[in-house]
Enzyme design. Structure first.
Site, short mmCIF file in Angstrom:
data_model
loop_
_atom_site.label_atom_id
_atom_site.label_comp_id
_atom_site.label_asym_id
_atom_site.label_seq_id
_atom_site.Cartn_x
_atom_site.Cartn_y
_atom_site.Cartn_z
N THR A 1 0.91 -1.12 0.18
CA THR A 1 0.00 0.01 0.09
C THR A 1 0.79 1.10 0.01
O THR A 1 2.05 0.86 0.14
CB THR A 1 -0.79 0.14 1.12
N CYS A 2 0.45 2.33 0.25
CA CYS A 2 1.03 3.57 0.00
C CYS A 2 1.82 3.70 1.49
O CYS A 2 2.85 4.59 1.58
CB CYS A 2 0.30 4.79 -0.05
N ASN A 3 1.54 3.05 2.31
CA ASN A 3 2.23 3.18 3.78
C ASN A 3 2.72 1.85 4.06
O ASN A 3 3.16 1.86 5.34
CB ASN A 3 1.03 3.66 4.99
N SER B 1 -3.32 0.73 10.64
CA SER B 1 -3.40 1.68 9.77
C SER B 1 -3.08 3.27 10.22
O SER B 1 -3.49 3.48 11.65
CB SER B 1 -4.74 1.82 9.11
N GLN C 1 -11.10 0.84 5.96
CA GLN C 1 -11.53 -0.48 5.31
C GLN C 1 -10.82 -0.70 4.13
O GLN C 1 -10.71 -2.09 3.58
CB GLN C 1 -12.90 -0.61 5.10
N GLN C 2 -10.22 0.16 3.59
CA GLN C 2 -9.64 0.04 2.26
C GLN C 2 -8.29 -1.28 2.33
O GLN C 2 -8.37 -1.98 1.48
CB GLN C 2 -8.84 1.18 1.79
N ALA D 1 -0.89 13.99 2.44
CA ALA D 1 -2.00 13.64 1.61
C ALA D 1 -2.55 12.36 1.78
O ALA D 1 -2.88 11.65 0.67
CB ALA D 1 -1.65 13.95 0.13
N GLY D 2 -2.18 11.65 2.78
CA GLY D 2 -2.36 10.27 3.07
C GLY D 2 -4.05 10.17 3.72
O GLY D 2 -4.94 11.09 3.26
N MET E 1 -5.33 10.37 6.59
CA MET E 1 -5.78 11.27 7.41
C MET E 1 -5.93 12.54 7.14
O MET E 1 -6.74 13.41 7.27
CB MET E 1 -4.61 10.96 8.62
#
Length: 455
Positions: free
Chosen positions: A49-51, A109, A115-116, A206-207, A209
């Site tokens: 994922t992005c994180n 997360s 939920q993604q 820009a995540g 949150m």
């Protein structure tokens, strides 16, 4: 077969390093095939994922497989194994399963409860299955993780946990700005209590949150949002989303952070970076460019914190940290939902672990019964060699008798073994059973070995 997890996320690595290790969808299959093409990894699944980037592998031996996974990530990222190791986390067996269940539940997360991640785990598993990299072990793990995630989101209110923290932060910011207005530091009529009409905000990050902050700021009546992010394209996209929802917004580069803060009433930050992103110098420079007596509220939801702690000592600046916000009564319900989610994870983990131990018992019991069958067959061959004229009816009765004796001898330890194998030390018991009954010799037992045992 045990599960090995090797990963890094916003909890363990800075954004720049995460970007270096990031696995694109187009590269995932090739990396997975490379991993199972080696000698030490039987099954593999990459969750990206992005994180986070996490590799789940079914392995027989821990250390060789760990070297293979770290080597793969090193080659892919161009970073040395030593540099990567400082930011990697490693889990094994039950601990690896617990981590995936927590991830699927949204507990790990950046925005708790999102939920993604469930869809991303499903995609990772499907990708591994399509190329034959996910076998029985990873199938059971992934399916159970998806079940746990669905149950948590169905039975608790964790979906709103991250949103609750953002809402509380911005409500507190509105209150503080309104207090400043009533004290005569600005025009009170411009800022109704708990509203942000006429105010300007900077969103740093820009995540997920950051996206929640933009949504809440828009609903609170903010006049303009400036978005900045390490990756400019993501800042542009988030500002576009804000404009599409009717809130004036624009993006600016990170190096202009001090200018952005100078024009803002609220700074909302949640980057996931390791170390301070907003420095004392940034805020000090921004304050020098602002009008006198104009308050600045900083909502720092970074974990670890994004804002240098010394910033809170500057005049006219209030820093709202994640610890303070979590203590607010309005977030207590969200904390309770997170606790309920962890209880579900613990319960499901216990069930999964017990099922895995029992799954490992089946083949071993099969070998144990096979050992008994070999003993019966060998003894009957020995009997026939000594009594070649034995009547067929008598021979069958003797064979049945010997078989019943063996079955009765094996039945009690087999039943007890099944019961004990489900306990935490079940793996050690399996090793004892294998040694006591010499199960590694199953398939190569002969009359000579039986004679030796009988003597």
């Amino acid at each position: 077969m045990s599960i090995l997890l090797v990963g890094l996320s916003h909890h363990s690595a800075p954004v720049a390093l995460l970007e270096s290790v990031a696995v694109a969808e187009a590269d995932r299959d090739a990396l997975t095939e490379s991993l199972i093409g080696g000698r030490h990894v039987d099954e593999a699944m990459i969750v990206t994922t992005c994180n986070r980037v996490e590799v789940y592998a079914a392995v027989e031996a821990f250390h060789p497989a760990l070297d293979d996974v770290v080597g793969l990530l090193s080659r892919h990222s161009g970073l040395s194994a030593e540099e990567l190791s400082r930011h990697l986390y490693v889990r094994y067996s039950e601990s690896a399963a617990e981590h995936l269940f927590s991830v699927a539940s949204g507990l790990d997360s950046m925005v708790v409860g999102e939920q993604q991640i469930i869809g991303q785990i499903r995609t990772a598993y499907q990708s591994a299955s399509d190329i034959g990299a996910a076998g029985t072990t990873l199938h059971r793990l992934a399916q159970q993780a998806l079940h746990v995630g669905k149950r948590v989101h169905t039975e608790t209110g964790i979906d709103s946990a991250g949103s609750s923290v953002v809402s509380v932060a911005l409500d507190r910011a509105a209150e503080l700005l309104a207090e400043g207005a009533s004290a005569g530091t600005t025009t009170a009529a411009a800022v109704p209590s708990r509203r942000l009409d006429g105010r300007r905000a900077v969103v740093l990050g820009a995540g997920a949150m950051g996206g929640l902050a933009v949504a809440h700021l828009g609903r609170a009546g903010i006049s303009h949002i400036d978005v900045t992010n390490r990756t400019p394209d993501r800042a542009d996209r988030l500002s576009e989303i804000a404009r599409d929802s009717g809130t004036p917004a624009s993006a600016f580069p990170m190096e202009d952070l001090a200018d952005g803060i100078a024009a803002a009433d609220i700074l909302f930050t949640c980057t996931g970076a390791v170390g301070a992103v907003v420095t004392l110098g940034d805020v000090h420079t921004a304050l020098a460019r602002r009008g006198p007596g104009r308050p600045l509220v900083i909502c720092d939801l970074g974990m670890p914190r994004d804002v240098d702690p010394s910033v809170s000592g500057l005049p006219g600046v209030t820093v709202l940290g994640i610890e303070e916000l979590n203590a607010d009564p309005a977030t207590s319900a969200a904390a309770a939902d997170a606790d309920a989610a962890r209880t579900i994870v613990d319960t499901e983990l216990a069930a999964y672990t017990q099922a895995e131990r029992m799954a490992g018992v089946g083949p071993l019991i099969g070998q144990l019964r096979g050992r008994g069958g070999q003993v019966v067959a060998a003894e009957m061959r020995r009997l026939e060699s000594r009594l070649p004229d034995l009547d067929d009816r008598v021979r069958d009765e003797v064979a049945n008798t010997v078989r019943r004796v063996v079955d009765k001898l094996l039945h009690p330890p087999t039943v007890r073994f099944k019961e004990l194998a489900a306990q935490p030390d079940g793996e050690n018991l399996a090793a004892v059973v294998r040694t006591l009954f010499d199960l590694d010799s199953v398939g190569r037992l002969d009359e000579t070995s039986v004679d030796e045992e009988a003597s």
